[in-house]
Design a protein around this motif. Structure first.
Motif, PDB file in Angstrom:
ATOM      1  N   GLU A   1      -2.236   4.822   1.644  1.00 25.78           N
ATOM      2  CA  GLU A   1      -3.408   4.044   2.075  1.00 25.78           C
ATOM      3  C   GLU A   1      -4.190   3.488   0.891  1.00 25.78           C
ATOM      4  O   GLU A   1      -5.384   3.220   0.995  1.00 25.78           O
ATOM      5  N   LYS A   2      -3.519   3.301  -0.235  1.00 29.81           N
ATOM      6  CA  LYS A   2      -4.149   2.729  -1.428  1.00 29.81           C
ATOM      7  C   LYS A   2      -3.445   1.422  -1.782  1.00 29.81           C
ATOM      8  O   LYS A   2      -2.235   1.293  -1.605  1.00 29.81           O
ATOM      9  N   ASP A   3      -4.202   0.472  -2.302  1.00 23.12           N
ATOM     10  CA  ASP A   3      -3.673  -0.832  -2.669  1.00 23.12           C
ATOM     11  C   ASP A   3      -2.944  -0.744  -4.010  1.00 23.12           C
ATOM     12  O   ASP A   3      -3.507  -0.269  -5.001  1.00 23.12           O
TER      13      ASP A   3
ATOM     14  N   THR B   1       0.842  -1.198   0.000  1.00 23.70           N
ATOM     15  CA  THR B   1       0.000   0.000   0.000  1.00 23.70           C
ATOM     16  C   THR B   1       0.876   1.247   0.000  1.00 23.70           C
ATOM     17  O   THR B   1       1.993   1.247   0.516  1.00 23.70           O
TER      18      THR B   1
END
Length: 241
Positions: free
Chosen positions: A7-9, A4
């Motif tokens: 906070e993003k995959d 990540t």
């Protein structure tokens, strides 16, 4: 595994992550036949920016006088500025710079360092370099990687505070080691050569004023007085040997 960023995959939101990253490669592949402003606008079009801040980025990177010149006419230092402008045009949160000062002359080096420091006030700057003087001059935190493993990850200020304090001093004639050993916080004294001494100090307080007072009180002249703490180069060699 799962990665990540912001906070993003990384697997499902890669495009959104890329929008928040600016990258300047070591080789800085520019189009030399393009004009500076033209090239920056071209990069903005690739990001599909509706109202790109071209004028402000040109000003921020110090390219006002060169915006209507072809990239092929610029010095290496100003080509680096063009690369930085391209990396900044979409206002990224993270700026990754790969060996940004390699091949610059001393004047160019000073100006690029100043620009990177300014950028670091508003953005996270990840600087990859083998020139450890650049880390000392530019960075707040240092990470040393050896064969794919992180062997050091520490704030530079904290790292310096933990280092053993060594003072190098030269007088105008030889004196007894026992006299220097009586100075406050001195753990050990080494006579390195003729009138040259190394004082190993306990604690982080700067003891050079005490050495100066000692010389004054004993009628000595100080020919050299400086710190000789472990450099990042020495630390790098120790951790990667």
């Amino acid at each position: 595994g799962k990665g990540t960023l912001f906070e993003k995959d990384l697997k499902t939101e890669l495009r959104n992550i890329q929008k928040q990253i600016g990258y300047l490669t070591e080789n800085n592949p520019l189009y030399p036949e393009m004009y500076v402003k033209e090239y920056i606008k071209y990069i903005a079009d690739l990001y599909r920016l509706k109202n790109p801040p071209i004028e402000s980025i040109i000003k921020q990177t110090g390219l006002e006088e060169y915006q209507f010149k072809k990239i092929q006419t610029l010095s290496k230092g100003y080509r680096q500025r063009v690369g930085l402008a391209a990396a900044l045009i979409h206002d990224p949160q993270l700026l990754i710079l790969d060996e940004p000062t390699t091949g610059l002359d001393p004047n160019q080096l000073v100006s690029i360092r100043k620009l990177i420091r300014e950028l670091g006030k508003d953005k996270t700057v990840l600087l990859s370099t083998h020139i450890l003087q650049e880390v000392d001059a530019l960075c707040d935190r240092v990470i040393i990687i050896n064969k794919g493993e992180i062997v050091l990850d520490q704030a530079l200020e904290e790292l310096r505070n933990k280092q053993e304090q060594i003072i190098e001093v030269s007088f105008d004639y030889r004196i007894e080691l026992v006299a220097l050993e009586k100075l406050p916080n001195v753990q050990k004294v080494v006579n390195t050569h003729d009138f040259d001494y190394e004082l190993y100090i306990n604690g982080t307080q700067d003891m050079r004023p005490s050495v100066f007072d000692f010389a004054h009180d004993n009628g000595l002249k100080i020919l050299n007085l400086q710190f000789k703490n472990e450099s990042l180069e020495q630390l790098f060699k120790k951790l990667t040997a």
